[in-house]
Design an enzyme around this catalytic site. Structure first.
Site, PDB file in Angstrom:
ATOM      1  N   CYS A  76      46.590  37.677  34.525  1.00  0.00           N
ATOM      2  CA  CYS A  76      45.741  37.009  35.734  1.00  0.00           C
ATOM      3  C   CYS A  76      46.072  35.766  36.198  1.00  0.00           C
ATOM      4  CB  CYS A  76      44.325  37.281  35.797  1.00  0.00           C
ATOM      5  SG  CYS A  76      43.600  39.063  35.394  1.00  0.00           S
ATOM      6  N   HIS A 135      42.548  31.729  39.266  1.00  0.00           N
ATOM      7  CA  HIS A 135      42.218  32.672  37.924  1.00  0.00           C
ATOM      8  C   HIS A 135      40.746  32.805  37.955  1.00  0.00           C
ATOM      9  CE1 HIS A 135      41.162  33.167  33.705  1.00  0.00           C
ATOM     10  NE2 HIS A 135      41.884  34.285  34.006  1.00  0.00           N
TER      11      HIS A 135
END
Length: 497
Positions: A76, A135
């Site tokens: 991610c 993130h």
């Protein structure tokens, strides 16, 4: 008298960070609604999946659906770092979920914008972040079990940074939320990797995110500035939790399991991973691993859960698209739907991302431009427009700037996709690079070539994509001539910086 040089330099930097366009010009610029979805592979009806995704499918039918979009890193934070900066990875931290925290957070504002969102802000846009765009689940830097901090991951990109954590209280608690208000951390991972909650949409955090975005859209309609609004949804990231009504869209027995469930031939197991993230959910009925496959029944249940989570997010996106229409913003708003990477749903015996295979690197990308911006509308119409060319996440940076007529003042790795929005885009076009697990991979229209820098052999893998063939056999030793032809392209990227 002191030398004026340093003062002049500071003034130039400050001037360079100021708004660059007069207010009268701003009103004609398109708004941007950028929707980031965690772990969304090509699992939409528009891609031929059994997924019930009418809202994203409808948007795809009116925009451009990219069938071969690849992220730079299959995790991610690192994937989002490349997306936001327009750079492919060039050092180890760029492969980490801490890439944005280390490389951007806490840094002073520079003449080079920290992200493309920062560039929009400098160009006079009002930028709003809701949910997971960088993130962190809410855009702030803190650990999973720590109090929310005031340190932004992107200190200069957002005019406003918003999040409604509801009863879960923090962004990270909400990210791993269960319907009863608990989360993976509070329950010490003694949880299942899925949940069918007897709740409405707001019974999970993504429903709150959608509602917050709807409220903000109403405000932004009255703003004289064009807006960039980033909305980050959590699902279908683990745990695969969604309201029961989305589970009920599917008959379990009709949910397909992977057509590529075996470990590929002629590889080392080091190229795969042991589904560690998935196995953290300690109450799962079966444990995944490379030594054995989960049962077909459990695989079908997990895929059912993933599909329910995707349908849940589709419904939230439908609310946003409907509100754009109600507020008469559709005709001047670019909508982007982007998946931050793919996911192995039992493919190659893996449940998760974190590999350099197609399943982990290929993700959803839809771009819908306002009708007024579609060239040759009578011929192309931007309806059912599938772009088969190979493209990368880094390409979104220059694409969005070009669509908004904002100059790009520094060199990045991405290339604008605007020409592909008004053409069919040749299948024999483009290339994409991926990085992870001590390796680099090159995806061309016909092949995937991967090189690992490790002790375990083989170091080279080659997969055939000339037909609809899953990556189930490494053919590098059988076709050294293809490896020799493609390797210079891969090595060129390795040594580029």
């Amino acid at each position: 008298m002191k030398h004026p040089g340093p003062i002049l330099f500071v003034l130039l930097i400050i001037w360079g960070c100021k708004e660059e366009y007069p207010s009268a010009e701003k009103k004609t610029r398109p708004n941007i609604l950028f929707i980031a979805i965690d772990d969304l592979r090509n699992e939409l009806g528009a891609y031929g999946s059994v997924a019930r995704t009418p809202n994203m499918d409808s948007l795809a039918s009116r925009g451009s659906l990219f069938t071969h979009h690849y992220v730079q890193v299959p995790t991610c934070g690192a994937s989002r770092h490349s997306l936001l900066t327009g750079y492919r990875p060039s050092k180890p931290i760029h492969l980490s979920n801490r890439a944005i925290e280390v490389e951007i957070s806490g840094k002073a504002e520079d003449s080079v914008p920290e992200t493309f969102i920062h560039r929009f802000k400098r160009a006079g846009y009002h930028t709003v972040g809701i949910g997971k765009i960088s993130h962190s689940a809410d855009g702030y830097v803190y650990g999973y079990e720590e109090p929310v901090s005031e340190k932004r991951e992107l200190p200069h990109s957002w005019s406003e940074l918003l999040f409604d954590a509801g009863k879960w209280e923090t962004g990270w608690n909400a990210f791993f939320a269960y319907a009863n208000g608990e989360n993976r951390q509070s329950l010490e991972k003694q949880v299942r990797p899925y949940e069918s909650g007897e709740v409405e949409d707001e019974g999970y955090p993504d429903g709150l995110t959608a509602n917050l975005a709807l409220s903000k859209l109403k405000e932004l309609q009255e703003n004289e500035q064009p807006f960039f609004m980033g909305v980050g949804f959590f699902k279908p990231h683990l745990p695969f939790n969604a309201p029961k009504k989305y589970w009920d869209l599917y008959e379990r027995d009709s949910v397909p399991i992977s057509d590529n469930p075996r470990i590929p031939e002629n590889i080392n197991l080091a190229s795969l991973q042991e589904s560690g993230e998935f196995n953290q959910y300690a109450l799962g009925e079966e444990r995944a691993g490379l030594d054995t496959s989960v049962s077909n029944a459990y695989a079908r249940k997990l895929r059912h859960a993933y599909l329910a989570s995707v349908s849940y997010i589709d419904a939230q996106i439908g609310k946003l698209l409907q509100e754009l229409k109600r507020l008469e913003l559709t005709e001047n708003t670019i909508v982007v739907i982007w998946g931050d990477h793919g996911w192995h749903l039992g493919d190659q015996r893996v449940w998760g991302k974190h590999t350099l295979f197609e399943n982990a690197l290929k993700s959803t990308l839809i771009i819908k431009t306002p009708n007024a911006m579609n060239a040759n509308e009578s011929d192309v119409s931007n309806h059912d427009h599938k772009v088969e060319a190979v493209v990368e996440s880094v390409d979104l940076y220059p694409t969005l700037l070009e669509l908004a007529d904002i100059p790009l003042n520094h060199k990045i790795d991405g290339e604008s996709l605007v020409p592909l929005l008004t053409s069919n885009g040749s299948r024999n076009q483009g290339k994409a690079y991926g990085y992870f697990n001590q390796g680099i991979t090159l995806r061309t229209p016909d092949y995937r070539l991967t090189k690992y820098f490790r002790e375990e052999e083989p170091h080279i893998e080659l997969y055939d994509h000339t037909a609809d063939i899953p990556e189930n056999k490494n053919i590098a030793s059988e076709h050294p001539e293809i490896v020799a032809r493609l390797m210079p392209l891969l090595e060129q990227e390795r040594w580029r910086r």
